[in-house]
Design a protein around this motif. Sequence first.
Motif, PDB file in Angstrom:
ATOM      1  N   MET A   1       0.834  -1.195   0.000  1.00  0.00           N
ATOM      2  CA  MET A   1       0.000   0.000   0.000  1.00  0.00           C
ATOM      3  C   MET A   1       0.873   1.252   0.000  1.00  0.00           C
ATOM      4  N   PHE A   2       0.550   2.176  -0.901  1.00  0.00           N
ATOM      5  CA  PHE A   2       1.239   3.462  -0.961  1.00  0.00           C
ATOM      6  C   PHE A   2       0.314   4.507  -0.335  1.00  0.00           C
ATOM      7  N   VAL A   3       0.785   5.142   0.718  1.00  0.00           N
ATOM      8  CA  VAL A   3      -0.031   6.106   1.458  1.00  0.00           C
ATOM      9  C   VAL A   3       0.420   7.516   1.092  1.00  0.00           C
ATOM     10  N   ILE A   4      -0.525   8.326   0.633  1.00  0.00           N
ATOM     11  CA  ILE A   4      -0.217   9.689   0.204  1.00  0.00           C
ATOM     12  C   ILE A   4      -0.962  10.679   1.090  1.00  0.00           C
ATOM     13  N   PHE A   5      -0.220  11.379   1.948  1.00  0.00           N
ATOM     14  CA  PHE A   5      -0.812  12.462   2.732  1.00  0.00           C
ATOM     15  C   PHE A   5      -0.924  13.709   1.838  1.00  0.00           C
ATOM     16  N   GLY A   6      -1.987  14.498   2.068  1.00  0.00           N
ATOM     17  CA  GLY A   6      -2.198  15.669   1.234  1.00  0.00           C
ATOM     18  C   GLY A   6      -2.586  15.292  -0.183  1.00  0.00           C
ATOM     19  N   ALA A   7      -3.295  14.174  -0.327  1.00  0.00           N
ATOM     20  CA  ALA A   7      -3.615  13.650  -1.661  1.00  0.00           C
ATOM     21  C   ALA A   7      -4.583  14.532  -2.430  1.00  0.00           C
ATOM     22  N   ALA A   8      -5.271  15.460  -1.753  1.00  0.00           N
ATOM     23  CA  ALA A   8      -6.190  16.366  -2.453  1.00  0.00           C
ATOM     24  C   ALA A   8      -5.467  17.573  -3.041  1.00  0.00           C
ATOM     25  N   ARG A  65       3.459   0.155   2.664  1.00  0.00           N
ATOM     26  CA  ARG A  65       4.781  -0.181   2.133  1.00  0.00           C
ATOM     27  C   ARG A  65       5.602   1.089   1.961  1.00  0.00           C
ATOM     28  N   ALA A  66       4.927   2.166   1.566  1.00  0.00           N
ATOM     29  CA  ALA A  66       5.598   3.447   1.355  1.00  0.00           C
ATOM     30  C   ALA A  66       4.650   4.563   1.757  1.00  0.00           C
ATOM     31  N   VAL A  67       5.222   5.648   2.290  1.00  0.00           N
ATOM     32  CA  VAL A  67       4.432   6.796   2.730  1.00  0.00           C
ATOM     33  C   VAL A  67       5.034   8.062   2.150  1.00  0.00           C
ATOM     34  N   GLN A  68       4.182   8.882   1.553  1.00  0.00           N
ATOM     35  CA  GLN A  68       4.573  10.231   1.098  1.00  0.00           C
ATOM     36  C   GLN A  68       3.965  11.216   2.078  1.00  0.00           C
ATOM     37  N   ILE A  69       4.818  11.946   2.787  1.00  0.00           N
ATOM     38  CA  ILE A  69       4.338  12.815   3.863  1.00  0.00           C
ATOM     39  C   ILE A  69       4.461  14.281   3.478  1.00  0.00           C
ATOM     40  N   LEU A  70       3.423  15.007   3.746  1.00  0.00           N
ATOM     41  CA  LEU A  70       3.395  16.460   3.541  1.00  0.00           C
ATOM     42  C   LEU A  70       2.807  17.096   4.785  1.00  0.00           C
ATOM     43  N   CYS A  71       3.509  18.057   5.353  1.00  0.00           N
ATOM     44  CA  CYS A  71       2.981  18.822   6.480  1.00  0.00           C
ATOM     45  C   CYS A  71       2.796  20.263   6.004  1.00  0.00           C
ATOM     46  N   PRO A  72       1.561  20.670   5.729  1.00  0.00           N
ATOM     47  CA  PRO A  72       1.330  22.013   5.181  1.00  0.00           C
ATOM     48  C   PRO A  72       1.449  23.095   6.241  1.00  0.00           C
ATOM     49  N   VAL A  73       1.788  24.293   5.804  1.00  0.00           N
ATOM     50  CA  VAL A  73       1.798  25.444   6.703  1.00  0.00           C
ATOM     51  C   VAL A  73       0.337  25.844   6.936  1.00  0.00           C
ATOM     52  N   PRO A  74      -0.150  25.777   8.183  1.00  0.00           N
ATOM     53  CA  PRO A  74      -1.565  26.078   8.446  1.00  0.00           C
ATOM     54  C   PRO A  74      -1.841  27.576   8.432  1.00  0.00           C
ATOM     55  N   ARG A  75      -2.289  28.060   7.296  1.00  0.00           N
ATOM     56  CA  ARG A  75      -2.462  29.490   7.060  1.00  0.00           C
ATOM     57  C   ARG A  75      -3.391  30.160   8.068  1.00  0.00           C
TER      58      ARG A  75
END
Length: 305
Positions: A1-8, A65-75
């Motif tokens: 499973m590939f997990v994508i944070f911030g996928a939208a 199996r893999a994670v793409q992580i994004l931590c956005p700046v909370p405006r």
Amino acid sequence: MFVIFGAAGNVGGTSAAALRRAGRPVRAVVRDETQGAPLAEIGCEIMISDLLDPPTVARAIKGARAVQILCPVPRAHADPASDMRRMIEVAADALRADPPQRVLALSDYGAEHASGTGITTLFHYLETQLQAVASQLTFLRAAEHMHNWARVLPIALSKGVLPSLHHPLDKLFPTVAARDVGLLAAELLLDEQPAKTSPHVVSIEARERVSAFDVARLVGELAHRTVVAREVPRGEWAATLHAAGLGEQHARLITDLYDAHNAGRIDVEAEVSERRFGATALAEVLAEIVARVAASASASASAAP
């Protein structure tokens, strides 16, 4: 499973779509159901998660199996740096507790600096916190996103003046299209060859660097009108950002970032593992934004009494 944070988002959505085209299972992590609908249509599993909520983050990465992580700046937060650091800590804690084979973190040019670079210091914190995760780490450092110019294009199109915090106006700086970042992220996640180093630091920017003069010229050509670039005086930066809806602390993060940019501190690190270049030219992205702004202005004019 590939997990994508911030996928939208622009980057995450591109990564999720590329992974699905490659036939990989994707768990798209979004904030609410409405964001997940388009991703569900391409076969993604949808997971609702709040990056400030440890249980939902832990559930999102379970079995990955893999994670793409994004931590956005909370405006919208009064203290966005504090909120983003908390997001980073929650994500890092979850990944340390349940490490996948691979973790790719979306980072920024200049993330090697621990201080003095505004928002970019938060990406330095992200990279530092992930160092203890027992996974193959990739830090994908992107240049300034081309879509950032969307914030000022309505002004440029209505007044013929493009305000710029890049000083001087003829200084060349790196930019990149979000789609190119997303495509490269997916490519790196799919690469079965183990990297020689962990973390593996990859930079991406467009093939040609541009100046504020170039941006103004391209916008003018696309809009069929004269557009001139204007340096926003350093003393007016805070007021300009406040007028754009940014709070005091968020505005300070931006001003510190552009001070670092103008001093030449935001660029490719000399020790970067790998340099890559996106295929999308700035003119392509600006054309999309100009068309969108023009359509919005036309719709507003039609709705007016």
